[in-house]
Scaffold this active site. Structure first.
Site, PDB file in Angstrom:
ATOM      1  N   GLU A 109     -61.159  38.535  29.299  1.00  0.00           N
ATOM      2  CA  GLU A 109     -60.486  38.981  30.066  1.00  0.00           C
ATOM      3  C   GLU A 109     -59.473  40.621  30.076  1.00  0.00           C
ATOM      4  O   GLU A 109     -58.997  40.464  28.684  1.00  0.00           O
ATOM      5  CB  GLU A 109     -59.597  36.880  30.267  1.00  0.00           C
ATOM      6  CG  GLU A 109     -60.057  35.969  30.063  1.00  0.00           C
ATOM      7  CD  GLU A 109     -59.405  35.053  30.151  1.00  0.00           C
ATOM      8  OE1 GLU A 109     -60.805  34.341  29.122  1.00  0.00           O
ATOM      9  OE2 GLU A 109     -58.504  34.276  30.190  1.00  0.00           O
ATOM     10  N   CYS A 122     -52.563  43.624  29.350  1.00  0.00           N
ATOM     11  CA  CYS A 122     -52.725  42.751  28.531  1.00  0.00           C
ATOM     12  C   CYS A 122     -54.193  43.155  28.015  1.00  0.00           C
ATOM     13  O   CYS A 122     -54.953  42.189  28.603  1.00  0.00           O
ATOM     14  CB  CYS A 122     -52.646  41.324  28.477  1.00  0.00           C
ATOM     15  SG  CYS A 122     -52.240  40.098  27.631  1.00  0.00           S
ATOM     16  N   CYS A 129     -62.659  34.383  19.354  1.00  0.00           N
ATOM     17  CA  CYS A 129     -62.077  35.358  17.859  1.00  0.00           C
ATOM     18  C   CYS A 129     -62.281  33.873  17.180  1.00  0.00           C
ATOM     19  O   CYS A 129     -62.278  32.744  18.024  1.00  0.00           O
ATOM     20  CB  CYS A 129     -60.758  34.975  18.931  1.00  0.00           C
ATOM     21  SG  CYS A 129     -59.511  35.158  17.213  1.00  0.00           S
ATOM     22  N   CYS A 133     -56.736  29.182  16.287  1.00  0.00           N
ATOM     23  CA  CYS A 133     -55.592  28.467  16.259  1.00  0.00           C
ATOM     24  C   CYS A 133     -55.875  27.445  16.988  1.00  0.00           C
ATOM     25  O   CYS A 133     -56.607  28.072  17.862  1.00  0.00           O
ATOM     26  CB  CYS A 133     -54.796  29.242  16.510  1.00  0.00           C
ATOM     27  SG  CYS A 133     -54.608  31.149  15.991  1.00  0.00           S
ATOM     28  N   CYS A 136     -55.442  27.632  21.072  1.00  0.00           N
ATOM     29  CA  CYS A 136     -55.242  28.880  21.993  1.00  0.00           C
ATOM     30  C   CYS A 136     -56.970  28.604  21.953  1.00  0.00           C
ATOM     31  O   CYS A 136     -57.657  28.147  21.592  1.00  0.00           O
ATOM     32  CB  CYS A 136     -55.191  30.195  20.680  1.00  0.00           C
ATOM     33  SG  CYS A 136     -56.087  31.331  21.331  1.00  0.00           S
ATOM     34  N   GLY A 179     -59.095  36.780  21.324  1.00  0.00           N
ATOM     35  CA  GLY A 179     -59.206  38.528  20.275  1.00  0.00           C
ATOM     36  C   GLY A 179     -58.776  38.861  18.725  1.00  0.00           C
ATOM     37  O   GLY A 179     -57.242  38.655  19.427  1.00  0.00           O
ATOM     38  N   LEU A 235     -45.533  33.727  14.674  1.00  0.00           N
ATOM     39  CA  LEU A 235     -45.211  33.062  13.599  1.00  0.00           C
ATOM     40  C   LEU A 235     -45.774  31.524  14.055  1.00  0.00           C
ATOM     41  O   LEU A 235     -46.201  31.462  13.108  1.00  0.00           O
ATOM     42  CB  LEU A 235     -43.427  33.234  13.224  1.00  0.00           C
ATOM     43  CG  LEU A 235     -42.966  32.234  11.929  1.00  0.00           C
ATOM     44  CD1 LEU A 235     -43.645  33.004  11.136  1.00  0.00           C
ATOM     45  CD2 LEU A 235     -41.673  32.842  12.062  1.00  0.00           C
ATOM     46  N   CYS A 352     -54.817  32.887  27.782  1.00  0.00           N
ATOM     47  CA  CYS A 352     -56.010  33.750  27.770  1.00  0.00           C
ATOM     48  C   CYS A 352     -56.657  32.714  26.998  1.00  0.00           C
ATOM     49  O   CYS A 352     -56.639  32.118  25.764  1.00  0.00           O
ATOM     50  CB  CYS A 352     -55.254  34.381  26.483  1.00  0.00           C
ATOM     51  SG  CYS A 352     -56.450  35.769  26.248  1.00  0.00           S
TER      52      CYS A 352
END
Ligand code: SAH
Ligand code: SF4
Length: 373
Positions: A109, A122, A129, A133, A136, A179, A235, A352
């Site tokens: 994307e 972006c 990835c 996380c 995500c 990623g 963070l 994303c």
């Protein structure tokens, strides 16, 4: 004409000036022809060899026969009411090593966000990835493969070309798509050198931001680069216990060590670090979290971008407006520069990874009818 060995990697896109000079010589041409190809391709964005009119016709013919400018193909465009275009791009085979050493085709994307005086693009640095996380959507894909330098630059070129008629004078690039850029370090930096080169794509280092989940060895490597984008660190939590829960990478690179690497990072005179903080409703958006974040970043030249969580099919919640504002105010009152960044194009699956998921498992998300190609 004497027979020569075929060009080893025929894709011109992603090659440095030096590599193009070597390629020109391999074709029996003077090295400066390689510099001309470099300028035509990146500075003038002539994405077809036939348009490279600074080259002699015979060389153009040779390049047409033996090389390629492999751009990602637009599979779908989702145009948002706010002007944002989200592209689903198809990459051909031939990428760098990925899962099980495969070199497969992949879907990524790219997002183009027009503003009054500039556009922000972006880009993805990997398909999927591996960092995992939990908030995500890209993480749910796993790592499919690393992108090549040409595929990273190709996204920017495709987005610019597709909006050619409405481009503003300034282009910003953020490595915040799919990623983890610091886990595809060499390809990312090869692309960055071309992007930031005044004789290449000529984008200012002040306008390019690399976002990392906090891969400390990558941050240390980036610190030594002469030419580099700005650095943003995700963070996303105010304590190790909290960060462990949503970002397993924190067990390897915990907050204190990460902030130590940030303290040692040599900022240019004009530069600030950015800390991104995804606000997950009821999880990390309390006033105590804001106070802890202010303490964590207090001795760094840094700003904080608060990103209200963009919903996807995951067990988290959007923060409410009052909590976002309270969080922002606490940081601001403690002297931390702080901004709230809402994802653009929310009406076209703003998070994303959402579009790629839709491609890989149609029906798993609510499809919004594509407005574009
Ligand atoms: N891998 C890099 C860059 C890509 S993610 C990184 O993690 O920094 C870019 C940013 O989007 C990160 O700050 C990440 O925390 C944030 N993000 C991921 N999913 C999100 C979501 N659903 N809503 C809001 N922000 C999200
Ligand atoms: Fe990867 Fe960044 Fe998503 Fe984490 S937030 S899984 S590092 S893309």
């Amino acid at each position: 004409m004497t027979a020569r060995a075929p060009i080893q990697d025929p894709n011109l896109l992603g090659k440095s000036a030096e590599e193009l000079r070597t390629l020109a010589q391999a074709l029996g041409e003077p090295a400066y022809r390689g510099s001309q190809i470099y300028h035509a391709l990146y500075a003038e964005r002539r994405v077809e060899v036939a348009q490279m009119t600074s080259l002699p016709a015979a060389l153009r013919e040779r390049l047409l026969a033996e090389s390629a400018i492999a751009l990602p193909r637009i599979r779908k465009t989702y145009r948002s009411a706010d002007g944002t275009a989200r592209y689903v791009l198809a990459l051909d085979r031939g990428g760098a090593e990925g899962r099980e050493g495969s070199r497969g085709s992949a879907t990524i994307e790219t997002v183009f966000m027009p503003e009054e005086r500039r556009q922000t693009i972006c880009v993805s640095t990997q398909a999927g990835c591996a960092v995992d996380c939990h908030f995500c959507l890209t993480a749910t894909l796993g790592l499919i493969r690393n992108l090549t330098a040409g595929e990273i630059l190709g996204q920017i070129i495709v987005a610019l070309e597709n909006n050619r008629d409405t481009l503003k004078p300034q282009t910003n690039v953020v490595l915040m798509g799919q990623g983890e850029p610091l886990l595809n370090y060499d390809a990312v930096m090869t692309a960055m050198r071309i992007l930031l080169d005044p004789n290449g794509m000529g984008v200012s280092p002040r306008h390019v931001t690399l976002s990392t989940s906090g891969i400390i060895p990558g941050i240390e490597r980036l610190a030594k680069e002469k030419v580099r984008p700005k650095l943003a660190v995700s963070l996303n939590a105010s304590s190790d216990a909290q960060r462990d829960e949503i970002m397993p990478i924190n067990r390897k690179y915990p907050i204190a060590k990460l902030l130590e690497a940030c303290r040692e990072y040599p900022l240019r005179p004009w530069e600030k670090l950015t800390f991104e903080y995804v606000l997950l409703g009821g999880f990390n958006d309390a006033p105590e979290d804001a106070r802890r974040v202010a303490r964590l970043v207090s001795n760094l030249r840094a700003k904080v971008n608060l990103i209200p969580w963009n919903p996807g099919d995951l067990p988290y919640q959007k923060p409410d407006a009052a909590r976002i504002e309270a969080f922002r105010r606490i940081l601001s009152e403690k002297g931390v520069p702080v901004f709230v960044r809402y994802s653009r194009g929310q009406d076209v699956l703003g998070a994303c990874g959402q579009l790629a998921l839709l491609e890989s498992a149609p029906g798993s998300l609510t499809q919004i009818s594509p407005a574009g190609a």
